[in-house]
Scaffold this motif. Structure first.
Motif, PDB file in Angstrom:
ATOM      1  N   VAL A 108       0.853  -1.193   0.000  1.00 16.16           N
ATOM      2  CA  VAL A 108       0.000   0.000   0.000  1.00 16.16           C
ATOM      3  C   VAL A 108       0.886   1.239   0.000  1.00 16.16           C
ATOM      4  CG1 VAL A 108      -1.595   1.394   1.378  1.00 16.16           C
ATOM      5  CG2 VAL A 108      -2.013  -1.051   1.087  1.00 16.16           C
ATOM      6  N   LYS A 115      -7.424   1.154  -3.218  1.00 20.05           N
ATOM      7  CA  LYS A 115      -8.291   1.216  -2.046  1.00 20.05           C
ATOM      8  C   LYS A 115      -9.682   0.739  -2.449  1.00 20.05           C
ATOM      9  CE  LYS A 115      -9.287   4.350   1.818  1.00 20.05           C
ATOM     10  NZ  LYS A 115      -9.037   5.703   2.359  1.00 20.05           N
ATOM     11  N   ASP A 117     -12.634   0.484  -0.448  1.00 18.52           N
ATOM     12  CA  ASP A 117     -13.778   0.846   0.400  1.00 18.52           C
ATOM     13  C   ASP A 117     -15.055   1.148  -0.383  1.00 18.52           C
ATOM     14  OD1 ASP A 117     -11.225   1.370   1.860  1.00 18.52           O
ATOM     15  OD2 ASP A 117     -12.599   1.784   3.507  1.00 18.52           O
ATOM     16  N   GLY A 143      -8.092   2.266   5.628  1.00 19.71           N
ATOM     17  CA  GLY A 143      -8.837   1.800   4.459  1.00 19.71           C
ATOM     18  C   GLY A 143      -8.550   0.340   4.174  1.00 19.71           C
ATOM     19  N   THR A 144      -9.442  -0.296   3.425  1.00 20.48           N
ATOM     20  CA  THR A 144      -9.264  -1.708   3.066  1.00 20.48           C
ATOM     21  C   THR A 144      -8.708  -1.813   1.651  1.00 20.48           C
ATOM     22  OG1 THR A 144     -11.089  -2.416   4.507  1.00 20.48           O
ATOM     23  CG2 THR A 144     -10.424  -3.927   2.755  1.00 20.48           C
ATOM     24  N   TYR A 145      -7.625  -2.580   1.533  1.00 22.60           N
ATOM     25  CA  TYR A 145      -6.936  -2.706   0.249  1.00 22.60           C
ATOM     26  C   TYR A 145      -6.878  -4.144  -0.263  1.00 22.60           C
ATOM     27  CZ  TYR A 145      -5.342   2.105   0.863  1.00 22.60           C
ATOM     28  OH  TYR A 145      -5.306   3.474   1.002  1.00 22.60           O
TER      29      TYR A 145
END
Length: 450
Positions: A108, A115, A117, A143-145
């Motif tokens: 990341v 990302k 989200d 955040g979710t990656y």
């Protein structure tokens, strides 16, 4: 004549463009392509099976889209190296790829992962994933990656026949490190040709050295790699030195494989494919995925593994609470930051990880499910005789520090174990060198002595 010719030519070109705009696009222009990169080996084909199924399903639902599967034939470390090289260039970077959890944050930071989200907000399946598993795909910004495929635990897998022949009562449940050494010595005394107790060490087995070996020891002392509250790396740890000392004893007394065998990146193939099935090894510290190698369709089919093998928790150093220790990791799917069609790439990821495909993958690879609907499925619960045992280890498990610095720290741990098992350094020397390496990687200000 030339000016009139130019005007006429321009008129013809404009007309052609107008006609093209009003006409259906040619197949070549309308076609969309997704590049999917993942790991495949002779003994790990479950992921290839998953993506082949997802490709067929996705292409059928998205006419004009072609999914190009590009498996990388390599072990974990080599796969990571080749993937990193591919991610550095927009011309070679994949749209969707298989990503180890411990590399998520560093990748990341490098700008390689998209990302997710906004895409996850519209995906109803996301609610079926365990919250703890979701954390594996988080970046430093929250955040979710990446989306998890499954998780795992580690325990001691032992051959019942080998232990029984050495007079060890079954089921075997060691309560301390001393219990492990006592058992290993009895096995060696009973049959010197048998490897009593395998624990990986050295750089050859890469992340397997730390996840299936050193960290069980380290966390079993009550120490750790990283202080999450202080957000600093631990140095000067007595637990670190004690863990190296245990490995030194194991290898010095020839209770493990030889140092030369330990440094072989493919030693695990002998563990799974020869030594345990043939009764030439007493026990090994390995992952919950072990049955995937022995079950029907596995790389080393062993019909009797359910009866001849047992699994137990790795004990804490002196039997202190909580009594056992495990490590968990796992892999994810991520979308490349440079993908030309983020929604299409995410839609493929979602197809690959739907309930049907996730169930098939978790069963085939003996993964611990991260989707609640998969975990509750009868097919998952009866996948192999050890599902319940390895799932219970989640209660005593630990996770690697999910920081961008971690991969380099892991390499320093591996170097320390190699120095000790080869006799190049004492545990105290190797621990001191590790401390120095950590300070060199993160700086003094990001370390804490404890």
């Amino acid at each position: 004549m030339r000016p009139r010719a130019l005007v006429f030519s321009a008129f013809i070109s404009a007309a052609a463009l107008a006609l093209a705009a009003c006409s259906p696009a040619a197949p070549a222009e309308s076609a969309k392509t997704l590049k999917v990169v993942y790991q495949k080996t002779d003994s790990f084909t479950a992921l290839d099976t998953l993506f082949q199924a997802a490709k067929q399903e996705f292409e059928a639902a998205n006419q004009g889209v072609t999914v190009n599967l590009e498996p990388i034939q390599a072990n974990d470390d080599d796969y990571g190296t080749k993937l990193a090289l591919a991610l550095r260039s927009s011309s070679t970077a994949p749209d969707v790829f298989y990503e180890d959890t411990f590399k998520v944050r560093s990748d990341v930071d490098a700008g390689y992962l998209l990302k997710l989200d906004s895409h996850l907000d519209g995906w109803k399946d996301w609610d079926t994933f365990d919250d703890a598993a979701k954390a594996a795909g988080l970046g430093d910004d929250g955040g979710t990656y990446a989306v998890p495929l499954g998780t795992d635990t580690r325990g001691i897998w032992y051959n019942k026949k080998v232990l029984a022949a050495a007079g060890i009562s079954l089921p075997w449940e060691p309560r301390s490190w001393q219990d492990i050494l006592d058992t290993a010595r009895k096995i060696k005394a009973n049959d010197p040709s048998v490897v009593p107790f395998n624990m990986y060490a050295g750089k050859g087995t890469g992340e397997g050295t730390v996840m299936q070996s050193f960290y069980e020891l380290l966390y079993g002392t009550g120490a750790g790699l990283y202080d999450t509250e202080a957000k600093k790396w631990v140095v000067g740890s007595q637990g670190f030195t004690d863990s190296l000392t245990f490995l030194e004893t194991l290898y010095e007394e020839q209770l493990a494989v030889s140092p030369a065998e330990a440094l072989d990146a493919n030693v695990w193939k002998k563990v799974f494919g020869e030594w345990l099935p043939q009764g030439k090894m007493g026990a090994t510290v390995e992952g919950s995925y072990a049955p995937s190698f022995w079950q029907k369709g596995g790389s080393y089919e062993w019909p009797a593994y359910g009866e001849e093998m047992g699994v137990t928790a790795f004990p804490t150093q002196n039997g202190q609470a909580p009594g056992g220790v495990s490590m968990s990791g796992g892999w994810t799917l991520a979308v490349g930051a440079g993908t030309k069609d983020a929604q299409l790439a995410f839609d493929f990821l979602a197809t690959a990880l739907n309930q049907k495909n996730s169930l098939a993958f978790n069963v085939a690879s003996s993964q611990i499910a991260v989707r609640k609907d998969v975990a509750a499925d009868p097919g998952y619960q009866s996948a192999n005789p050890f599902v319940k045992d390895v799932s219970e280890l989640v209660a005593v498990t630990h996770y690697r520090p999910a920081t961008a610095d971690y991969p380099r720290i892991s390499a320093a741990v591996q170097e320390a174990t190699e120095a000790v098992i080869t006799g190049a350094k004492s545990p105290a020397q190797a621990a001191a060198d590790y401390d120095a390496a950590v300070k060199g990687i993160v700086g003094d200000a990001k370390t804490i002595a404890k």
